[in-house]
Write a protein that holds these residues in place. Structure first.
Motif, PDB file in Angstrom:
ATOM      1  N   LEU A  33       0.840  -1.203   0.000  1.00 39.19           N
ATOM      2  CA  LEU A  33       0.000   0.000   0.000  1.00 39.19           C
ATOM      3  C   LEU A  33       0.876   1.253   0.000  1.00 39.19           C
ATOM      4  O   LEU A  33       2.072   1.180   0.263  1.00 39.19           O
ATOM      5  CB  LEU A  33      -0.927  -0.001   1.223  1.00 39.19           C
ATOM      6  CG  LEU A  33      -1.972  -1.121   1.260  1.00 39.19           C
ATOM      7  CD1 LEU A  33      -2.791  -1.042   2.548  1.00 39.19           C
ATOM      8  CD2 LEU A  33      -2.886  -1.078   0.047  1.00 39.19           C
ATOM      9  N   ASN A 144      -6.206  -5.227   7.598  1.00 45.64           N
ATOM     10  CA  ASN A 144      -6.516  -4.656   6.288  1.00 45.64           C
ATOM     11  C   ASN A 144      -8.002  -4.280   6.329  1.00 45.64           C
ATOM     12  O   ASN A 144      -8.363  -3.143   6.165  1.00 45.64           O
ATOM     13  CB  ASN A 144      -6.191  -5.689   5.207  1.00 45.64           C
ATOM     14  CG  ASN A 144      -6.187  -5.099   3.810  1.00 45.64           C
ATOM     15  OD1 ASN A 144      -6.572  -3.954   3.615  1.00 45.64           O
ATOM     16  ND2 ASN A 144      -5.770  -5.879   2.830  1.00 45.64           N
ATOM     17  N   ARG A 147     -13.528  -6.489   3.000  1.00 48.94           N
ATOM     18  CA  ARG A 147     -13.300  -6.203   1.575  1.00 48.94           C
ATOM     19  C   ARG A 147     -14.608  -5.832   0.873  1.00 48.94           C
ATOM     20  O   ARG A 147     -15.628  -6.468   1.074  1.00 48.94           O
ATOM     21  CB  ARG A 147     -12.629  -7.409   0.907  1.00 48.94           C
ATOM     22  CG  ARG A 147     -11.372  -7.852   1.643  1.00 48.94           C
ATOM     23  CD  ARG A 147     -10.632  -8.957   0.930  1.00 48.94           C
ATOM     24  NE  ARG A 147      -9.953  -8.485  -0.258  1.00 48.94           N
ATOM     25  CZ  ARG A 147      -8.735  -7.945  -0.251  1.00 48.94           C
ATOM     26  NH1 ARG A 147      -8.071  -7.812   0.882  1.00 48.94           N
ATOM     27  NH2 ARG A 147      -8.174  -7.542  -1.368  1.00 48.94           N
ATOM     28  N   ARG A 168     -10.456  -8.739 -10.373  1.00 54.15           N
ATOM     29  CA  ARG A 168      -9.131  -9.108  -9.865  1.00 54.15           C
ATOM     30  C   ARG A 168      -9.271  -9.604  -8.426  1.00 54.15           C
ATOM     31  O   ARG A 168      -9.951  -8.975  -7.616  1.00 54.15           O
ATOM     32  CB  ARG A 168      -8.185  -7.908  -9.899  1.00 54.15           C
ATOM     33  CG  ARG A 168      -6.815  -8.158  -9.234  1.00 54.15           C
ATOM     34  CD  ARG A 168      -6.819  -7.856  -7.751  1.00 54.15           C
ATOM     35  NE  ARG A 168      -5.519  -8.140  -7.121  1.00 54.15           N
ATOM     36  CZ  ARG A 168      -5.225  -7.876  -5.854  1.00 54.15           C
ATOM     37  NH1 ARG A 168      -6.128  -7.323  -5.072  1.00 54.15           N
ATOM     38  NH2 ARG A 168      -4.059  -8.183  -5.351  1.00 54.15           N
ATOM     39  N   MET A 170      -6.930 -11.416  -5.002  1.00 55.90           N
ATOM     40  CA  MET A 170      -5.580 -11.693  -4.524  1.00 55.90           C
ATOM     41  C   MET A 170      -5.213 -13.096  -4.998  1.00 55.90           C
ATOM     42  O   MET A 170      -6.063 -13.866  -5.454  1.00 55.90           O
ATOM     43  CB  MET A 170      -5.540 -11.605  -2.995  1.00 55.90           C
ATOM     44  CG  MET A 170      -5.708 -10.187  -2.490  1.00 55.90           C
ATOM     45  SD  MET A 170      -5.476 -10.050  -0.694  1.00 55.90           S
ATOM     46  CE  MET A 170      -7.039 -10.654  -0.101  1.00 55.90           C
ATOM     47  N   PHE A 191      -1.004  -6.941  -6.246  1.00 58.00           N
ATOM     48  CA  PHE A 191      -1.626  -5.646  -5.972  1.00 58.00           C
ATOM     49  C   PHE A 191      -0.994  -4.508  -6.786  1.00 58.00           C
ATOM     50  O   PHE A 191      -1.690  -3.617  -7.269  1.00 58.00           O
ATOM     51  CB  PHE A 191      -1.531  -5.341  -4.475  1.00 58.00           C
ATOM     52  CG  PHE A 191      -2.233  -4.085  -4.075  1.00 58.00           C
ATOM     53  CD1 PHE A 191      -3.611  -4.041  -3.976  1.00 58.00           C
ATOM     54  CD2 PHE A 191      -1.508  -2.927  -3.817  1.00 58.00           C
ATOM     55  CE1 PHE A 191      -4.266  -2.870  -3.617  1.00 58.00           C
ATOM     56  CE2 PHE A 191      -2.150  -1.750  -3.456  1.00 58.00           C
ATOM     57  CZ  PHE A 191      -3.534  -1.721  -3.354  1.00 58.00           C
TER      58      PHE A 191
HETATM   59  C1  TK8 Z   1      -0.995  -4.791  -0.444  1.00 62.20           C
HETATM   60  C2  TK8 Z   1      -2.010  -5.918  -0.372  1.00 62.20           C
HETATM   61  C3  TK8 Z   1      -3.395  -5.378  -0.419  1.00 62.20           C
HETATM   62  C4  TK8 Z   1      -4.398  -6.505  -0.532  1.00 62.20           C
HETATM   63  C5  TK8 Z   1      -4.572  -6.830  -1.994  1.00 62.20           C
HETATM   64  O1  TK8 Z   1       0.261  -5.327  -0.676  1.00 62.20           O
HETATM   65  O2  TK8 Z   1      -3.663  -7.396  -2.598  1.00 62.20           O
HETATM   66  O3  TK8 Z   1      -5.628  -6.518  -2.547  1.00 62.20           O
HETATM   67  O4  TK8 Z   1      -5.615  -6.144   0.025  1.00 62.20           O
HETATM   68  O5  TK8 Z   1      -3.607  -4.587   0.674  1.00 62.20           O
HETATM   69  O6  TK8 Z   1      -1.795  -6.702   0.795  1.00 62.20           O
END
Ligand code: TK8
Length: 330
Positions: A33, A144, A147, A168, A170, A191
């Protein structure tokens, strides 16, 4: 003259190695980030405590915006001892410790309080204890957050609306499977590549907490947002085991205490920021706040994922978490 050359040489070494005068240990810490994120603010907080309490023996150097690579690359570097610290979401950590997939089960946590309860309890600890075998030490769970879905095509109010949308995710098999079962067309990606992928319409959408959607300027390339809250993403503050083993016990304590203090700070500012940025995003995007019934439809659509991954994650672990979460509700 000689003295000057000596000083110049020391300066040069300090410059090249990035070591401050007197520091015996350097922690290079990198995240994906940017520097406006709650995560980076929390790392700064961590750095201050470590440098103060170690009386300058430990220096912490911070990197953001994937300057040292994406989550996966940085974890590999920790394993090899070429980087000391990172703070990935647990989702990409599952490539190293499979059991972290428990956190990827859609809607497993109803809120932040129950997430804290699980992460700070025996389950959270059990998973962190699996990390040293992979060359990493898990110092603390940071956050984090829940989501949220965004896209550039149309507003999403039901799983049916996801049909055909390229999302998209992770790099994590549960996230992929969940978006497939909800009807989307998911594709995993690091990311650091996400913004330009959305800009160039390689993908239609993505999912991340409100803070990230706002602070990474995703609203510039995404018009629609929905508060799906389908997954709660913990961050784990990780340190390289190779580095950790070199630290004297008193310095280990300094680092661990700072990680714990920064956890409290991180959760506090992250929650504040996520709430604040949702309001700001409402001025920039078309934000859908789901009714409980609408949200239940997403939860329902994801239900098959539990069976699909039960064996992989471990039925006992899933049951243990479900038991603890239902106890928490009482
Ligand atoms: C940042 C990620 C990010 C994560 C993603 O390196 O990949 O969407 O939510 O915050 O860890």
């Amino acid at each position: 003259m000689k003295l000057r050359t000596g000083i110049a040489a020391v300066l040069l070494v300090a410059l090249l190695t990035g070591t401050a005068f007197g520091a015996q240990f350097t922690i290079n810490a990198g995240i994906g980030l940017n520097d406006k994120s709650a995560q980076f603010q929390s790392l700064k907080f961590f750095k201050e405590i470590v440098e103060k309490n170690s009386e300058g023996k430990i220096e912490v150097v911070l990197f953001h915006s994937s300057q040292l690579g994406d989550d996966r690359t940085m974890m590999e570097a920790l394993k090899m001892g070429t980087q000391e610290m990172t703070c990935p979401s647990t989702a990409p950590m599952t490539a190293f410790v499979n059991a972290f997939k428990i956190y990827d089960l859609p809607f497993i946590f109803a809120g932040e309080d129950v997430a804290d309860y699980i992460l700070d309890g025996p389950v959270g600890k059990k998973l962190l204890d699996m990390l040293p075998a992979q060359g990493m030490i898990g110092l603390a769970y940071w956050e984090n957050g829940f989501r949220m879905l965004t896209n550039s095509v149309h507003s999403v109010k039901s799983p049916e609306d996801l049909k055909g949308l390229k999302i998209r995710t992770m790099e994590n098999p549960i996230h992929l499977a969940a978006f497939k079962v909800m009807g989307a067309n998911p594709t995993p990606m690091a990311f650091g590549e996400l913004f330009s992928a959305m800009q160039q319409k390689v993908v239609d959408g993505q999912e991340n907490p409100w803070g990230t959607i706002f602070l990474q300027n995703f609203f510039e390339v995404q018009k629609f947002a929905t508060d799906t809250g389908h997954v709660y993403s913990p961050f784990v503050l990780l340190i390289s085991k190779i580095f950790w083993d070199k630290l004297p016990d008193d310095m280990k304590k300094v680092v661990q205490d700072a990680a714990d203090q920064a956890k409290v700070h991180n959760r506090e500012i992250n929650r504040k920021m996520n709430a604040e940025y949702l309001e700001k995003l409402k001025e920039k995007m078309e934000v859908t706040i789901l009714t409980p019934e609408q949200k239940a439809a997403f939860q329902q659509a994801c239900q098959p994922i539990y069976d699909q991954f039960a064996k992989d994650i471990g039925e006992d672990l899933i049951k243990e978490v479900q038991k603890l979460t239902s106890e928490y509700k009482k």
